[in-house]
Design an enzyme around this catalytic site. Structure first.
Site, PDB file in Angstrom:
ATOM      1  N   CYS A 281       0.821  -1.195   0.000  1.00 25.58           N
ATOM      2  CA  CYS A 281       0.000   0.000   0.000  1.00 25.58           C
ATOM      3  C   CYS A 281       0.864   1.258   0.000  1.00 25.58           C
ATOM      4  O   CYS A 281       1.957   1.258   0.555  1.00 25.58           O
ATOM      5  CB  CYS A 281      -0.879   0.032   1.239  1.00 25.58           C
ATOM      6  SG  CYS A 281      -1.819  -1.458   1.486  1.00 25.58           S
TER       7      CYS A 281
ATOM      8  N   ARG B 290       4.953  -0.056  -6.287  1.00 24.80           N
ATOM      9  CA  ARG B 290       4.977  -0.882  -5.072  1.00 24.80           C
ATOM     10  C   ARG B 290       3.972  -2.027  -5.135  1.00 24.80           C
ATOM     11  O   ARG B 290       4.040  -2.945  -4.345  1.00 24.80           O
ATOM     12  CB  ARG B 290       4.664  -0.007  -3.859  1.00 24.80           C
ATOM     13  CG  ARG B 290       5.693   1.084  -3.624  1.00 24.80           C
ATOM     14  CD  ARG B 290       5.237   2.023  -2.529  1.00 24.80           C
ATOM     15  NE  ARG B 290       5.162   1.345  -1.259  1.00 24.80           N
ATOM     16  CZ  ARG B 290       6.141   1.271  -0.385  1.00 24.80           C
ATOM     17  NH1 ARG B 290       7.295   1.839  -0.660  1.00 24.80           N
ATOM     18  NH2 ARG B 290       5.999   0.653   0.747  1.00 24.80           N
TER      19      ARG B 290
ATOM     20  N   TRP C 253      -3.282  -2.627  -1.318  1.00 22.37           N
ATOM     21  CA  TRP C 253      -2.985  -4.022  -1.680  1.00 22.37           C
ATOM     22  C   TRP C 253      -3.735  -4.848  -0.652  1.00 22.37           C
ATOM     23  O   TRP C 253      -3.402  -4.828   0.529  1.00 22.37           O
ATOM     24  CB  TRP C 253      -1.473  -4.244  -1.588  1.00 22.37           C
ATOM     25  CG  TRP C 253      -0.971  -5.514  -2.183  1.00 22.37           C
ATOM     26  CD1 TRP C 253      -0.583  -5.707  -3.481  1.00 22.37           C
ATOM     27  CD2 TRP C 253      -0.748  -6.765  -1.516  1.00 22.37           C
ATOM     28  NE1 TRP C 253      -0.147  -6.992  -3.644  1.00 22.37           N
ATOM     29  CE2 TRP C 253      -0.235  -7.668  -2.463  1.00 22.37           C
ATOM     30  CE3 TRP C 253      -0.938  -7.202  -0.212  1.00 22.37           C
ATOM     31  CZ2 TRP C 253       0.099  -8.980  -2.158  1.00 22.37           C
ATOM     32  CZ3 TRP C 253      -0.615  -8.519   0.112  1.00 22.37           C
ATOM     33  CH2 TRP C 253      -0.104  -9.396  -0.868  1.00 22.37           C
TER      34      TRP C 253
ATOM     35  N   ASN D 281      -1.597   2.266   6.074  1.00 17.34           N
ATOM     36  CA  ASN D 281      -0.771   1.111   5.681  1.00 17.34           C
ATOM     37  C   ASN D 281      -0.493   0.312   6.941  1.00 17.34           C
ATOM     38  O   ASN D 281      -0.251   0.897   7.998  1.00 17.34           O
ATOM     39  CB  ASN D 281       0.584   1.558   5.118  1.00 17.34           C
ATOM     40  CG  ASN D 281       0.464   2.147   3.731  1.00 17.34           C
ATOM     41  OD1 ASN D 281      -0.619   2.171   3.159  1.00 17.34           O
ATOM     42  ND2 ASN D 281       1.576   2.628   3.210  1.00 17.34           N
ATOM     43  N   GLY D 282      -0.477  -1.004   6.806  1.00 18.36           N
ATOM     44  CA  GLY D 282      -0.182  -1.839   7.975  1.00 18.36           C
ATOM     45  C   GLY D 282      -1.409  -2.647   8.363  1.00 18.36           C
ATOM     46  O   GLY D 282      -2.365  -2.757   7.588  1.00 18.36           O
TER      47      GLY D 282
ATOM     48  N   GLU E 285      16.892 -17.953  -8.141  1.00 16.21           N
ATOM     49  CA  GLU E 285      16.582 -16.576  -8.505  1.00 16.21           C
ATOM     50  C   GLU E 285      16.106 -16.495  -9.963  1.00 16.21           C
ATOM     51  O   GLU E 285      15.172 -15.758 -10.282  1.00 16.21           O
ATOM     52  CB  GLU E 285      17.822 -15.688  -8.257  1.00 16.21           C
ATOM     53  CG  GLU E 285      17.674 -14.232  -8.632  1.00 16.21           C
ATOM     54  CD  GLU E 285      16.539 -13.490  -7.942  1.00 16.21           C
ATOM     55  OE1 GLU E 285      15.921 -14.039  -7.020  1.00 16.21           O
ATOM     56  OE2 GLU E 285      16.247 -12.363  -8.374  1.00 16.21           O
TER      57      GLU E 285
ATOM     58  N   LYS F 113      12.492 -15.030 -11.000  1.00 15.16           N
ATOM     59  CA  LYS F 113      12.326 -13.912 -11.939  1.00 15.16           C
ATOM     60  C   LYS F 113      11.308 -14.281 -13.011  1.00 15.16           C
ATOM     61  O   LYS F 113      10.420 -13.502 -13.332  1.00 15.16           O
ATOM     62  CB  LYS F 113      13.648 -13.546 -12.634  1.00 15.16           C
ATOM     63  CG  LYS F 113      14.671 -12.787 -11.830  1.00 15.16           C
ATOM     64  CD  LYS F 113      14.313 -11.362 -11.521  1.00 15.16           C
ATOM     65  CE  LYS F 113      13.473 -11.204 -10.321  1.00 15.16           C
ATOM     66  NZ  LYS F 113      13.953 -11.255  -8.988  1.00 15.16           N
TER      67      LYS F 113
ATOM     68  N   GLU G 130       7.668 -14.539 -11.583  1.00 13.45           N
ATOM     69  CA  GLU G 130       7.122 -13.267 -11.091  1.00 13.45           C
ATOM     70  C   GLU G 130       6.483 -12.428 -12.196  1.00 13.45           C
ATOM     71  O   GLU G 130       5.445 -11.826 -11.996  1.00 13.45           O
ATOM     72  CB  GLU G 130       8.252 -12.403 -10.485  1.00 13.45           C
ATOM     73  CG  GLU G 130       8.594 -12.725  -9.058  1.00 13.45           C
ATOM     74  CD  GLU G 130       9.700 -11.817  -8.526  1.00 13.45           C
ATOM     75  OE1 GLU G 130       9.550 -11.323  -7.412  1.00 13.45           O
ATOM     76  OE2 GLU G 130      10.720 -11.607  -9.236  1.00 13.45           O
TER      77      GLU G 130
ATOM     78  N   HIS H 283      15.826 -36.713  -7.856  1.00 11.29           N
ATOM     79  CA  HIS H 283      15.015 -37.209  -6.739  1.00 11.29           C
ATOM     80  C   HIS H 283      13.541 -36.850  -6.906  1.00 11.29           C
ATOM     81  O   HIS H 283      12.834 -36.637  -5.925  1.00 11.29           O
ATOM     82  CB  HIS H 283      15.560 -36.670  -5.414  1.00 11.29           C
ATOM     83  CG  HIS H 283      16.954 -37.132  -5.162  1.00 11.29           C
ATOM     84  ND1 HIS H 283      17.243 -38.385  -4.675  1.00 11.29           N
ATOM     85  CD2 HIS H 283      18.146 -36.529  -5.385  1.00 11.29           C
ATOM     86  CE1 HIS H 283      18.556 -38.525  -4.576  1.00 11.29           C
ATOM     87  NE2 HIS H 283      19.126 -37.413  -5.011  1.00 11.29           N
TER      88      HIS H 283
ATOM     89  N   LYS I  89       6.032  -4.616  -4.195  1.00  5.95           N
ATOM     90  CA  LYS I  89       7.466  -4.376  -4.149  1.00  5.95           C
ATOM     91  C   LYS I  89       8.003  -4.572  -2.738  1.00  5.95           C
ATOM     92  O   LYS I  89       9.077  -5.107  -2.526  1.00  5.95           O
ATOM     93  CB  LYS I  89       7.753  -2.958  -4.648  1.00  5.95           C
ATOM     94  CG  LYS I  89       9.221  -2.554  -4.613  1.00  5.95           C
ATOM     95  CD  LYS I  89       9.993  -3.278  -5.674  1.00  5.95           C
ATOM     96  CE  LYS I  89      11.475  -3.017  -5.618  1.00  5.95           C
ATOM     97  NZ  LYS I  89      12.228  -4.157  -6.186  1.00  5.95           N
TER      98      LYS I  89
END
Ligand code: G6P
Length: 613
Positions: free
Chosen positions: A2, A27, A75, A101-102, A486, A490, A493, A509, A608
């Protein structure tokens, strides 16, 4: 996550608020809203989806000229993505509007209390509870003005918040407060711009101050007053924002992610500048200098982080064991914080975070500190919560990262962890010459990344061949096992392709069952201790019909016999190779997303900076 923007001054608030919201779009959010006070009346507009939808709605209404207002990108956490649930939220009596926010953790108990008092709720959010609570306590006739009501309400609240509040009955007052979620106040000429992120302030003023936890600031057009939630006056220190406007603009690139990939040579040069002391064969890290003695006694290192930062932390695990000979472990902060960890004497906890605001990382750090660990931060955003909570730290200095998919912060984190490992190594077993040799290689990294970026067109062509495939594997060993993780992260995402990363040996395995004809398998197969072993794994994939895309060392002709496609990186000692090997993977993910028609900088559902656990 947010985003908060608020304005009070002499100009129409609307343009400040909308511009600020656009700057915060990166964000991640799913709805937006704004409230402007005009002629003593509160005007609240909300829209699901992009800020552009909100802008259209406001335009259709003829716009607002009021000079005080608040705005928010949400968000979703409590309640679905609806206009009702979007901020601002209002109370039902006094024309109070709030953005937040929070998370208010005790919102359910507060809601029951407020319902008993006759308040009617419209949304399912914890924020509306806070609006009502402030409204319930607001009693200007009895001396409880907006500032006092906010202080009193926050004394009842548990959880995290950054809030901005306005009220019809006090049209010249903006009240903001913070605990746990970032918030800063930009101080301009006769105007104030409040935001959760400096990028929404910097085009108006570079003078700002950051709120500390439990600070409440009452802002009028002529000044401000900071106090605690218990009304104890506090002095807020105004600082100069370092952020340059051009750093948060696209500057000719199509997307921030693309810009930030190509910016890595410059970002890493800034990151290592002044930190490699060739003459003495040692690393200079100003931020940890005061703890030099403690660091030489460290026996265990816990690196903690989330997302991309965790992958950097995992590389750190190898670096500290190899270069400093200190036993190290990298852990998801979200797991570490809740699993009753054993923190032995002389333990160092390193929190790795781009934003410095990730809720789980912050909490893990606090947990480790409480158990006696020395706390270091490897953080990008200066003055962020994690940076402030740690005993010492090393900033990445890679500049603001806007792309939701982290790129330059990752290479910056690995660079800092490499330097930190060398720094600690020099206190133990590493000779000045060994350190000097590695530093020379470190100095080459920015230029070598530039060389990899020159292959962009080739990498795009390779990617084109595979973008229709829905399942990919990313495989690596040793230092480049986390790089494989990573690479997979990427890709998923931003292109929404399912990708799994794992140690190349682990494939046998189970995951090997997934390999079918033409399935892309990306191998990080640069020259190193386990090169031969990786080659065997490559054969295993090929013989089952998988298509191998290899990241290999320049000059490796052998690999072309086994891989359909090869992306080359220059030769470098293995411990520094993740900073190079990740770059082709970043470019691949970027091209895959663009080729599949996705908005690279606004990937669905992602934020973000994740400020809730
Ligand atoms: C979010 C971001 C990731 C990031 C992670 C940790 O999930 O989308 O890109 O790696 O948070 O963030 P931090 O700011 O702590 O590095």
């Amino acid at each position: 996550m947010c985003g908060i923007v608020a304005y009070i001054g002499g100009k129409a608030a609307q343009s400040y608020l909308l511009e600020g919201l656009k700057r915060l779009e990166y964000r991640g959010y799913d709805s937006a809203g704004l409230a402007v006070l005009e002629g003593g009346k509160l005007n609240v507009v909300k829209a699901v989806g992009r800020v552009a939808n909100l802008e259209d709605k406001i335009e259709d209404m003829g716009g607002f000229r009021g000079t005080i207002g608040i705005a928010h990108t949400r968000w979703a956490t409590h309640g679905g993505v609806t206009e009702f649930n979007a901020h601002p939220h209002t109370d039902d009596r006094n024309g109070i509007a709030i953005i937040h926010n929070g998370i208010i953790e005790n919102y359910a108990a507060l809601k029951t209390y407020l319902e008993e008092k006759g308040h009617k709720f419209q949304s399912q959010t914890d924020t509306e509870v806070l609006a009502m609570l402030i409204g319930e306590l607001y009693a200007p006739q009895e001396g409880v003005d907006l500032e006092a009501a906010v202080q009193a309400a926050l004394r009842e609240v548990t959880g995290a918040y950054a809030i901005a509040v306005i009220c019809e009955k006090e049209p010249d007052v903006l009240v903001v407060a913070r605990k746990g979620s970032p918030l800063m106040v930009g101080v301009g000429a006769g105007e104030y711009v409040v935001a959760s992120d400096a990028s929404a302030i910097v085009s108006h003023t570079t003078q700002a101050f950051v709120l500390d936890d439990y600070n409440v600031v009452k802002i009028t057009r002529t000044g401000f007053r900071t106090s605690t939630i218990h009304n104890v006056p506090v002095t807020s220190k105004i600082m100069q924002l370092e952020l340059e406007l051009q750093e948060i603009e696209l500057g000719g690139f199509s997307h921030f992610m693309q810009k930030e990939i190509f910016e890595q040579p410059k970002a890493l040069s800034n990151c290592i500048r002044g930190r490699l002391n060739m003459d003495e064969g040692r690393i200079h890290l100003g931020g940890v200098g005061n703890f030099s003695k403690e660091l030489s006694k460290i026996k265990n290192i816990v690196l903690t982080a989330q997302g991309t930062a965790l992958h950097a932390a995992m590389i750190g695990e190898y670096l500290f064991e190899d270069l400093a000979k200190v036993s190290s472990v990298a852990e998801y902060a979200s797991e570490f914080r809740y699993r009753n960890p054993i923190v032995e004497e002389n333990t160092l906890v390193i929190a790795v975070s781009q934003s410095g605001e990730t809720a789980d990382t912050l909490a893990a750090l606090q947990e480790a500190k409480e158990r006696g660990a020395l706390a270091l931060g490897v953080v990008n955003v200066v003055g962020s919560s994690i940076a402030r909570e740690t005993d010492a730290g090393v900033y990445l200095r890679v500049g603001p990262e806007i792309g939701v998919a982290s790129t330059k912060a990752f290479t910056g984190q690995v660079a800092v962890l490499s330097m930190l490992a060398m720094y600690m190594g020099r206190k133990r077993f590493m000779s000045a010459d060994q350190c000097r040799d590695l530093m020379k290689d470190m100095e080459r990294v920015p230029g070598l990344i530039e060389r990899i970026c020159e292959q962009d067109a080739r990498i795009k062509k390779i990617t084109e061949k595979y973008t229709h495939r829905e399942n990919w594997l990313f495989l690596g060993r040793g230092y480049n096992y986390p790089t494989a993780l990573e690479g997979a992260l990427k890709l998923k995402e931003i292109s929404y392709i399912h990708a799994e990363g794992m140690p190349a040996a682990e494939m046998k395995h189970g995951p090997i069952a997934l390999i079918n004809d033409g399935m892309p398998a990306v191998f990080i197969a640069n020259r190193g201790r386990q090169y031969e072993k990786v080659m065997s794994n490559i054969q295993e994939v090929r013989s089952r019909g998988g298509h191998v895309i290899a990241v290999a060392t320049e000059g490796d002709k052998e690999i072309t016999k086994y891989a359909e496609d090869v992306m080359y990186i220059p030769d470098i000692p293995e411990c520094l190779s993740p900073m190079l090997a990740v770059v082709p993977l970043q470019l691949m993910a970027y091209h895959a997303a663009v080729l599949r028609g996705h908005d690279v900088d606004k990937p669905r559902n992602l934020a973000k900076s994740v400020t809730v656990e």
